[in-house]
Design a protein around this motif. Sequence first.
Motif: not given
Length: 401
Positions: A306-311, A323-331, A381-383, A390-392
Amino acid sequence: MDFSVSEKMQIILSLVDEFVARELLPLEKDYLAGNMKVLMPALEEKRAMVKEMELWAPLHPAELGGMGLALIESALVFEALGRTPLGLYAFGCQAPDAGNIEILHKYGTPEQVEAFLRPLAAGEIRSCFSMTEVDMPGSNPVMMETTAVREGDDYVINGQKWYTTAADGASFAIVMAVTNPEAPPHLQASMIIVPTDTPGFNLVRNIPVMGHAGEGYFSHGEILYQNCRVPRKNLLGKEGHGFVIAQDRLGPGRIHHCMRWIGICNRAFDLMCGRARDRIIGPSRKLADKQLVQAMIADSAAEIQAARLMVLYAAWKIQQVGTKEARTDISMIKFVAANTMQRVVDRALQVHGGLGMTDDTIIAHFYAHERASRIYDGVDEVHKIAAARQILKRYENRMVR
Ligand SMILES: Cc1cc2nc3c(=O)[nH]c(=O)nc-3n(C[C@H](O)[C@H](O)[C@H](O)COP(=O)(O)OP(=O)(O)OC[C@H]3O[C@@H](n4cnc5c(N)ncnc54)[C@H](O)[C@@H]3O)c2cc1C
């Protein structure tokens, strides 16, 4: 959706896997024993071999001597190299140099490129990144005490930093310091290149971390900048743009770390399964026959996948939309991959029993030293807060029923 790996990448990955197994794993015993006098010359030999095989620096552009792979391709190489703590260094893509190379490439002046970037990318020198401060919260880095004050054609830097990874033996630091205290918080700091032989650059100590102060590349320095004077031409990018540049460092940098952690998961998982298969714990019974151990294996396999596919998805998204548009995924990958690694390494250690606590396997090293993964490059915690916010936002004007 196509999950296949190109033929080119399959060849590269099999070469990397073979190199790691044949050339690097045998060096781990010197690494774990802290036998740097033997380890470092041996690693330099391996680096020369890697260059000869044209596998040097997967992500860096060809003009800098790298392989110029796409982010998602280099992610697969980072995974293969993550199996050993020596992998990324041997292939010239280790933190913090890799991130420094990226920002020097994007923002460096021609003079900075020749003086700092080229020798760094070639692996002739090392660098460090000096942002976190002893008395200020690294999780809110805009709170910064270190200053760089203009005096004529120079900046004079004063402040106390720590966790400047690999400062010991580095040729230069990229230092984050406040240059514009009157500006809004995110525009107060700048990045400045400071050669480590500049008077006023004082490496106070290598900080003991989990019982080891380490040395050279494998260390974390505390640094006192005392009237450390460098020419203004050492400013990287625009004055006040330190955090803008730092953002650039983070997207590919997170993929780099997360895939390395997946590599650690793979190694710990292999060791766990091998031990379960071989350890006799009763008359004609092995650990692998026990359902509680089987649960650890199944949970680990599922969580790693699961983690590997997410990354990999996040890497793909960075390539598609930036990077900016992908920031939720990166966090999200940052805390998911780090926590997955921690759980998998913990289970591997448990299955090894007393052996897992020794340095006779690499597991105890991963257990101790990779705990930091939930702290550096943004604490969990910060991520989580950033991702949730961003999700909300997506729900602000959305009817939910
Ligand atoms: C091994 C290692 C290598 C590092 N390498 C470097 C490097 O090369 N260069 C560099 O500049 N720095 C480096 N760092 C420093 C790292 O970036 C900081 O440690 C990190 O940013 C956290 O800052 P802090 O330690 O000041 O913790 P603090 O900011 O004091 O936070 C402490 C804890 O408070 C909690 N917390 C913080 N904010 C929140 C919040 N908003 N909500 C809820 N809880 C919160 C978290 O649990 C966090 O762990 C490294 C750190 C480690 C451990």
